[in-house]
Design an enzyme around this catalytic site. Structure first.
Site, PDB file in Angstrom:
ATOM      1  N   HIS A  65      14.499  29.449  20.424  1.00  0.00           N
ATOM      2  CA  HIS A  65      14.566  30.854  20.814  1.00  0.00           C
ATOM      3  C   HIS A  65      15.441  30.985  22.053  1.00  0.00           C
ATOM      4  O   HIS A  65      15.451  30.105  22.925  1.00  0.00           O
ATOM      5  CB  HIS A  65      13.169  31.414  21.072  1.00  0.00           C
ATOM      6  N   ASP A  67      15.462  32.532  24.864  1.00  0.00           N
ATOM      7  CA  ASP A  67      14.963  32.419  26.240  1.00  0.00           C
ATOM      8  C   ASP A  67      14.588  30.994  26.623  1.00  0.00           C
ATOM      9  O   ASP A  67      14.180  30.743  27.762  1.00  0.00           O
ATOM     10  CB  ASP A  67      13.775  33.366  26.463  1.00  0.00           C
ATOM     11  N   HIS A 142       4.322  28.520  16.418  1.00  0.00           N
ATOM     12  CA  HIS A 142       5.019  29.675  16.994  1.00  0.00           C
ATOM     13  C   HIS A 142       5.586  30.602  15.920  1.00  0.00           C
ATOM     14  O   HIS A 142       6.537  31.340  16.164  1.00  0.00           O
ATOM     15  CB  HIS A 142       6.120  29.204  17.930  1.00  0.00           C
ATOM     16  N   ASP A 214       6.030  27.574  23.537  1.00  0.00           N
ATOM     17  CA  ASP A 214       5.441  28.829  23.031  1.00  0.00           C
ATOM     18  C   ASP A 214       4.602  28.519  21.802  1.00  0.00           C
ATOM     19  O   ASP A 214       5.085  27.913  20.843  1.00  0.00           O
ATOM     20  CB  ASP A 214       6.537  29.816  22.638  1.00  0.00           C
TER      21      ASP A 214
END
Length: 310
Positions: A65, A67, A142, A214
């Site tokens: 992802h 970020d 996730h 995450d």
């Protein structure tokens, strides 16, 4: 004694805030840098933390992802501009190599050091082996179709405590004989066999640090993080947003603390906070209602991890 520190370079979730950058955390083990995720602009706090541009450094990416990965190229280029010459290894999910190599080609990034990109797969395994520790990985949860991993640094056992009073009472001189006993070797001194096991205690455990990435909490992660001295776990939402946490495959503060308690973790540090929270007090209160030894991460926070037998 080997120094072990955790430094937070970015503690916000998908969007940065004025005082929180995107996800990145470093384990500094006696000058060896183990970097977990590289959110956009993470090199800024890397510089502020004065971690050093030419130390043994390895990157571990939890998932693909933006970020968590958009800072990789900037970080590599910053190291190169500083004249780094030591190689860097990167470990992550299968798209990581293509992402890095294609973007380096498009942006015409030329490095001053060797770069080796490794993919990891499967539900669990060893990403990196060192003579003194291993970096283990475990698949996390996730969301459908998203390959994501959690990581653990696990140090190898240390020798038992050396009974200096006992060896001095036996009249054994300092030097080579001390070294042999500490290495588990029996010695002959004044026609008497001195057994190492009578001088050196039982082996002592090393330290264990977990990084969640995450994820939703799971039994697999609970077992994976068992007996961590420090667990860094995401806490994107408060319990009031449990539905959002489930929908986006993130965790709440209470869920993170519950997993940590069930895993017999010594200390929990929450990170990856949604930008909706200007004040994180409620999240800390929620987590501490489950596990008292819980802290909140903030950018440039440093935690030292001591041995549990000191």
């Amino acid at each position: 004694m080997v120094c072990l520190e955790v430094i937070f370079l970015g503690t916000s979730a998908a969007m940065p805030t004025p005082d929180r950058s995107l996800s990145s955390v470093v384990i500094n083990r006696n000058g060896t840098l183990l970097v977990f995720d590289a959110g956009e602009g993470m090199q800024y706090n890397f510089i502020r933390a004065k971690l050093g541009f030419n130390k043994k450094t390895t990157l571990f990416i939890t998932h693909m992802h933006s970020d968590h990965i958009l800072g990789i190229l900037g970080f590599l280029q910053t190291l190169s501009l500083q004249g780094r010459n030591l190689p860097i290894n990167i470990f992550g999910p299968s798209p990581i190599r293509e992402f890095i190599m294609e973007n380096m080609k498009l942006l015409n990034i030329k490095l001053t050091f060797e770069l080796h990109v490794h993919t990891i797969s499967g539900s669990q395994g060893v990403a990196l082996k060192d003579k003194d520790y291993e970096i283990l990985y475990c698949k996390s949860e996730h969301g459908p179709g998203i390959c994501s991993f959690a990581f653990c640094l696990v140090e190898k056992e240390r020798p038992g405590k050396f009974d200096i009073k006992k060896v001095k009472a036996l009249g054994i001189p300092e030097g080579e004989l001390y070294g042999l006993l500490q290495k588990g070797k029996n010695i002959i001194f004044e026609n008497q066999t001195i057994y190492s096991k009578d001088i050196v205690g039982k082996p002592r455990s090393g330290r264990k640090v977990g990084i969640s990435g995450d994820t939703r909490p799971s039994n697999n992660l609970c077992n994976f993080f068992r007996d961590c001295d420090l667990l860094v776990f995401e806490s994107t939402f408060s319990s009031k947003e449990i539905d959002k946490a489930r929908e986006s495959y993130h965790s709440t503060a209470i869920e993170s603390a519950t997993l940590a308690k069930e895993a017999s973790v010594r200390k929990l540090c929450l990170t990856h906070f949604s930008s909706r929270y200007k004040d994180l007090t409620d999240l800390l209160v929620e987590a501490r209602s489950i596990l008292l030894n819980t802290e909140l991460a903030f950018d440039l926070k440093l935690l030292k991890i001591d041995y549990d037998d000191l």
